[in-house]
Every structure is written in structure tokens, then in C-alpha cells.
Design an enzyme around this catalytic site. Structure first.
Site, mmCIF file in Angstrom:
data_model
loop_
_atom_site.group_PDB
_atom_site.id
_atom_site.type_symbol
_atom_site.label_atom_id
_atom_site.label_comp_id
_atom_site.label_asym_id
_atom_site.label_seq_id
_atom_site.Cartn_x
_atom_site.Cartn_y
_atom_site.Cartn_z
ATOM 1 N N THR A 122 68.377 5.446 42.246
ATOM 2 C CA THR A 122 66.982 5.674 42.627
ATOM 3 C C THR A 122 66.702 7.168 42.496
ATOM 4 O O THR A 122 67.328 7.974 43.196
ATOM 5 C CB THR A 122 66.762 5.202 44.081
ATOM 6 O OG1 THR A 122 67.165 3.834 44.160
ATOM 7 C CG2 THR A 122 65.313 5.341 44.495
ATOM 8 N N LYS A 207 60.144 1.907 42.256
ATOM 9 C CA LYS A 207 61.254 1.727 43.194
ATOM 10 C C LYS A 207 60.943 2.375 44.552
ATOM 11 O O LYS A 207 61.072 1.748 45.603
ATOM 12 C CB LYS A 207 62.534 2.326 42.575
ATOM 13 C CG LYS A 207 63.713 2.379 43.505
ATOM 14 C CD LYS A 207 64.257 1.021 43.866
ATOM 15 C CE LYS A 207 65.252 1.137 44.991
ATOM 16 N NZ LYS A 207 65.738 -0.159 45.437
ATOM 17 N N ASN A 211 60.195 0.492 48.252
ATOM 18 C CA ASN A 211 60.989 0.733 49.460
ATOM 19 C C ASN A 211 60.135 1.326 50.582
ATOM 20 O O ASN A 211 60.293 0.945 51.745
ATOM 21 C CB ASN A 211 62.173 1.656 49.149
ATOM 22 C CG ASN A 211 63.379 0.855 48.677
ATOM 23 O OD1 ASN A 211 63.311 -0.368 48.571
ATOM 24 N ND2 ASN A 211 64.462 1.532 48.378
ATOM 25 N N CYS A 263 69.145 3.155 51.899
ATOM 26 C CA CYS A 263 67.978 3.325 51.040
ATOM 27 C C CYS A 263 66.685 3.740 51.739
ATOM 28 O O CYS A 263 66.128 4.788 51.425
ATOM 29 C CB CYS A 263 67.744 2.042 50.237
ATOM 30 S SG CYS A 263 69.049 1.756 49.039
HETATM 31 N N1 LIG Z 1 73.084 0.431 48.157
HETATM 32 C C1 LIG Z 1 71.995 -0.261 47.864
HETATM 33 O O1 LIG Z 1 71.712 -1.288 48.479
HETATM 34 C C2 LIG Z 1 71.088 0.194 46.749
HETATM 35 C C3 LIG Z 1 70.109 -0.682 46.263
HETATM 36 C C4 LIG Z 1 69.282 -0.268 45.232
HETATM 37 C C5 LIG Z 1 69.418 1.006 44.719
HETATM 38 N N2 LIG Z 1 70.353 1.853 45.210
HETATM 39 C C6 LIG Z 1 70.494 3.183 44.612
HETATM 40 O O2 LIG Z 1 71.608 3.174 43.736
HETATM 41 C C7 LIG Z 1 72.278 4.433 43.768
HETATM 42 C C8 LIG Z 1 73.729 4.233 44.153
HETATM 43 O O3 LIG Z 1 73.774 3.720 45.446
HETATM 44 P P1 LIG Z 1 75.098 3.098 46.077
HETATM 45 O O4 LIG Z 1 74.736 2.554 47.397
HETATM 46 O O5 LIG Z 1 75.757 2.241 45.069
HETATM 47 O O6 LIG Z 1 75.952 4.447 46.253
HETATM 48 P P2 LIG Z 1 77.509 4.583 46.612
HETATM 49 O O7 LIG Z 1 77.621 5.848 47.364
HETATM 50 O O8 LIG Z 1 78.009 3.324 47.197
HETATM 51 O O9 LIG Z 1 78.204 4.742 45.185
HETATM 52 C C9 LIG Z 1 78.057 5.859 44.357
HETATM 53 C C10 LIG Z 1 79.375 6.044 43.612
HETATM 54 O O10 LIG Z 1 79.181 7.067 42.632
HETATM 55 C C11 LIG Z 1 80.408 7.794 42.518
HETATM 56 N N3 LIG Z 1 80.163 9.075 41.849
HETATM 57 C C12 LIG Z 1 79.595 10.188 42.341
HETATM 58 N N4 LIG Z 1 79.558 11.151 41.389
HETATM 59 C C13 LIG Z 1 80.086 10.612 40.271
HETATM 60 C C14 LIG Z 1 80.309 11.104 38.960
HETATM 61 N N5 LIG Z 1 79.959 12.339 38.613
HETATM 62 N N6 LIG Z 1 80.881 10.277 38.061
HETATM 63 C C15 LIG Z 1 81.247 9.015 38.417
HETATM 64 N N7 LIG Z 1 81.061 8.499 39.644
HETATM 65 C C16 LIG Z 1 80.485 9.287 40.557
HETATM 66 C C17 LIG Z 1 80.879 7.898 43.950
HETATM 67 O O11 LIG Z 1 82.253 8.194 44.009
HETATM 68 C C18 LIG Z 1 80.529 6.510 44.487
HETATM 69 O O12 LIG Z 1 81.614 5.616 44.355
HETATM 70 C C19 LIG Z 1 71.478 5.308 44.742
HETATM 71 O O13 LIG Z 1 70.552 6.073 44.045
HETATM 72 C C20 LIG Z 1 70.771 4.277 45.612
HETATM 73 O O14 LIG Z 1 69.589 4.782 46.162
HETATM 74 C C21 LIG Z 1 71.209 1.461 46.206
#
Ligand SMILES: NC(=O)c1ccc[n+]([C@@H]2O[C@H](COP(=O)([O-])OP(=O)(O)OC[C@H]3O[C@@H](n4cnc5c(N)ncnc54)[C@H](O)[C@@H]3O)[C@@H](O)[C@H]2O)c1
Length: 432
Positions: A122, A207, A211, A263
């Protein structure tokens, strides 16, 4: 198709696994070695119903792999998904895009043939423009398109949401990229969801707009619950009465604690921050953020009242600490503020959560995790039903507590006040 997910968290792992289950070859990458090692040894780093089986199946059928070698994964893939976190920057409302830009830089060194680069994270409107600039400046080949494809899955229902989404939003003006994205999503879109192709900036904003709207709905019903408590009206009647209007809809109209999770809090903040930068005052969203913050204090005041303004040495049990059921995610859960406040006032907090012990709570004084519900409730003064896990819906509290006088504060309105009265239990709900 050959896909690479950069960032194997809640979004990257779930979407990567689901794409592999649809027949694509997916490489899930992460900088977190521990996480990748865990996944390679068959262990799932997050709690998400149905995920383990799906990972095992696709891993053994060699459609799904896990690696920290992000450069090779990018080189060997046609579509690269950016799925890294975009948390709030310290002491501001701004979304921290450090990880997104790190990934963009990495991609720029590895575009060896045409690739579709998809932002699933996001990100504020115009981030796609910046990602494109980073890659274009560093990569002479210029064979790529940057697409926005925000993710709408909900933790706890992530697999179902991913394979049966209400809509798939794809932001790109490139016909080539759109064709590729459409064929990737074809098996999902066939099942009555809508494939919606708009501008990249539009997709980025949809998005946040979604939210922030859902957060507004929650805050709205939470504030109405306060009025219901004073006016002797049951908030459930108001939610049902409103929800039956199809223009309003029944979802996200259940009063409870402050909204939390990974989020809504950060996305509402990032949206007002982006708007401020465009010199637009999103006053409604700003007030939703304020309302949500003050809700935590309001519930704590209520706890004071319930316990006769005497918290010291009281035993308080939290049933559920995650921000919602079927997830282990503690990010911005309202329980965090509540538990640390209660501990600072000298209470002993016991908690149970079906997703297990929480590291963030280890640091707080006088807080203890219990593996079973009965030991967490034993001889307690107050049970706070914080998270709506199924496990908490049919409990025999008298038996569990094993003591004459105790109170229940049901933040999810799971129980009938009438029945509690009949059972002579001091019971408090939300908006009743
Ligand atoms: N969690 C949700 O329910 C949800 C739903 C929709 C959208 N989103 C969006 O999706 C995105 C990710 O959210 P999430 O909850 O999966 O986050 P998360 O923190 O669970 O996962 C992010 C991952 O990215 C990795 N990472 C960080 N820097 C990196 C790099 N340079 N190279 C490779 N990997 C790297 C981290 O180690 C981590 O494992 C966010 O922008 C969030 O807003 C999340």
C-alpha cells in the site's frame, strides 16, 4: 507465468502461495533469512488458516520456492511483485517508503528482459511514478512497466479473500502490462469478481480510500455506541437497523474497541499526510484518527469505573489480544495500550490467545500468558473479552473463574446481558 514476490509477509506469502496454486511458478523472497529458512523447512511464520496446507502442497509440487537470493529471483521472473511493508515513519503520519525504494533499486539492476513490476504494497499516490523513475534512471534496457495492484485481503480470511476477491484493481495505462495482469488474474476473475483497470495513481488511491472509509464506518458505530450507553438503547439494534439499508450495508458496523491492525491505523495516517502534501484537508479522516485514539482512553476509563476506581493488585484477564480473530498480528492492537496502562496501575494481567504468546507483551510488567482459557480466568476480578475468537463464544464463566465475585467486560458483545443477569454475573458490554 514466472512470478517473484519481494517481501514474504502476510501479503507476499499469501498471494505468492495462491498464485502458485493457480499453476504459476512463484519464487517468494525476503531479506529475513530466518523467515526463509523456516519456510524452506516447512514451517509457516504467520498464523493464517489454511495457509500451511497450501504452502506444503505447492512447495512439494515445485511450483513454489523460497529464497533470499532476490537478484536471481528478479532475473528469472516475468512479473515482480513488491510486497514489502510501508509502516508509518517515526513521529509523523508519513508512510515510510524506504523498503519499497530499496526494492526498486534492486529491481533496476536486474531487468534483463521485459518485466511487469507490480506494487502490491500500500503506497501513497505517485509512488509508482517514483519507482518508475528509479528503475528508468538505472536501467538502460527500459523494458518494463510499473503497475499498481493494491491488495485487499484481510488477515484471518486471507486465502478466501485472495481467491474470491470483490475486485482486482490494476493501475496501468500500458496495454501490454494490462494484458499480462489480466491473464494472471483470469482464473480468479472468472469467479464473479471484477477486474478493474484504471490509472496507476487511481489504483494507489483506491486502496487508501477504501481502508479509510472502513475505518470511518467502525469509528462511526463506536461513537454511536457511546450514545446508546447513555440513552439505554442497544447498539446491536442500531447496527442491524442501519445495515438492512443496502446503501449502507451491515459490515464494519459492529461496535467494539478501537480499530487496530497493520493497515487501518497506518493507512488513515498516510492518507491524511498525502492529502496535506497536496494541500487538501481530509478533515473527516483526521477526526476518525482522533476518535479512534480517544476510544482507547474511553474504554480504560470504563474499566476504572467497572472496578470501582481501584485497579491496584486486581487480576484482569484478557481473552484475546490480537486486533481480530484468526491472526497472530499484534500490530497496533488496542490491547497493547490497554494492557500496558493497566500494568502501570498495578494490576496483574493474564491473557489467553489461540494464536499463542506474544513477544510484545513480554516486556510489560506483571503480564502473563496462559495456554488455556481456564488458567487465565482462574480467580480473576475482571475478564475483558477483547478479540472475537470462536473459542470465547460459549464459555461457562462461573466454572472458569471459580470465585463468587467477578466481572466481565465484553468488548465484542458476544454474550446476552439478560442471560448474564439471570446468572448473577456482573456483565458490561459495548453500547448497551
Ligand atoms: N497485512 C495485511 O493484511 C495487508 C493487506 C493488504 C495490504 N497490505 C499491505 O501490504 C504491504 C505488506 O504488508 P504485510 O502485512 O505483508 O507486511 P509484513 O511486515 O508482514 O511483510 C513485509 C516483508 O517484507 C520484507 N522486506 C522488507 N524489506 C525487504 C527488502 N528490501 N527485500 C525483500 N524483503 C523485504 C520483510 O522482511 C517482511 O518479511 C504493506 O504495504 C501493507 O500495507 C497488508
Amino acid at each position: 507465468m514466472k512470478l517473484c514476490m519481494i517481501g514474504t509477509g502476510y501479503v507476499g506469502l499469501v498471494s505468492g502461495v495462491c498464485f502458485s496454486d493457480l499453476g504459476n511458478k512463484v519464487i517468494c523472497t525476503d531479506v529475513d533469512k530466518k523467515k526463509i529458512n523456516k519456510l524452506n523447512s516447512g514451517k509457516i511464520p504467520i498464523y493464517e488458516p489454511g495457509l500451511e496446507e497450501l504452502v506444503k502442497k505447492n512447495f512439494s509440487q515445485k511450483r513454489l520456492s523460497f529464497t533470499t537470493d532476490i537478484n536471481s529471483a528478479i532475473k528469472n521472473s516475468d512479473i515482480i511483485f513488491i510486497c514489502v511493508g510501508t509502516p508509518t515513519q517515526k513521529k509523523s503520519n508519513t508512510a515510510n517508503l524506504k523498503y519499497v525504494f530499496q526494492v526498486a533499486n534492486m529491481i533496476s539492476k536486474n531487468v534483463n528482459k521485459y518485466k511487469v513490476i507490480v506494487t502490491k504494497s500500500t503506497v501513497p499516490v505517485t509512488t509508482g511514478d517514483k519507482i518508475e523513475k528509479i528503475i528508468r534512471n538505472r536501467n538502460k534496457l527500459n523494458k518494463f512497466d510499473v503497475v499498481s495492484n493494491p491488495e485487499f485481503l484481510r488477515e484471518g480470511e486471507a486465502i478466501r479473500d485472495f481467491v474470491s476477491p470483490d475486485r482486482v484493481v490494476v493501475g496501468t495505462k500500458s496495454k501490454k502490462a494490462n494484458k499480462i495482469m489480466k491473464s494472471l488474474y483470469l482464473p480468479i476473475v472468472k469467479k464473479d469478481s471484477r477486474y478493474f483497470n484504471i490509472s496507476r495513481r487511481g489504483a494507489e488511491l483506491v486502496k487508501y480510500a477504501s481502508n479509510a472509509f472502513l475505518a470511518t464506518k467502525i469509528s462511526y458505530i463506536n461513537e454511536l455506541a457511546n450514545l446508546c450507553e447513555k440513552a439505554s438503547v442497544d447498539i446491536k439494534d442500531i447496527s442491524i437497523g442501519m445495515g438492512l439499508d443496502q446503501r449502507i450495508g451491515e459490515r464494519f458496523l459492529r461496535a467494539g474497541p478501537a480499530y487496530g491492525g497493520s493497515c487501518f491505523p497506518k493507512d488513515t495516517r498516510a492518507l491524511v499526510d498525502t492529502a496535506d502534501k497536496f494541500k487538501i484537508n481530509l478533515s473527516i479522516v483526521k477526526n476518525v484518527i482522533k476518535s479512534n485514539e480517544s476510544r482507547k482512553d474511553l474504554l480504560l476509563k470504563r474499566i476504572h469505573r467497572i472496578l470501582g476506581n481501584n485497579l491496584k493488585k486486581k487480576k484482569i484477564t484478557f481473552l484475546g489480544v490480537t486486533f481480530k480473530p484468526n491472526t497472530d498480528d499484534m500490530r497496533e492492537a488496542s490491547s497493547l495500550k490497554m494492557i500496558s496502562y493497566l500494568s502501570s496501575k498495578g494490576t496483574f494481567v493474564s491473557y489467553h490467545d489461540p494464536s499463542g504468546k506474544k513477544e510484545v507483551l513480554d516486556k510489560i510488567k506483571n503480564v502473563k500468558f496462559h495456554k488455556n482459557i481456564s488458567s487465565s480466568c482462574y480467580k480473576t476480578d475482571l475478564i475483558i473479552i477483547h478479540t472475537e475468537w470462536n473459542e470465547y463464544k460459549q464459555l461457562n464463566f462461573k466454572k472458569l473463574v471459580n470465585k463468587k465475585k467477578f466481572k466481565i467486560y465484553d468488548l465484542r458483545n458476544l454474550y446476552s446481558p439478560k442471560k448474564m443477569l439471570a446468572d448473577k454475573i456482573d456483565y458490561f458490554g459495548i453500547g448497551r
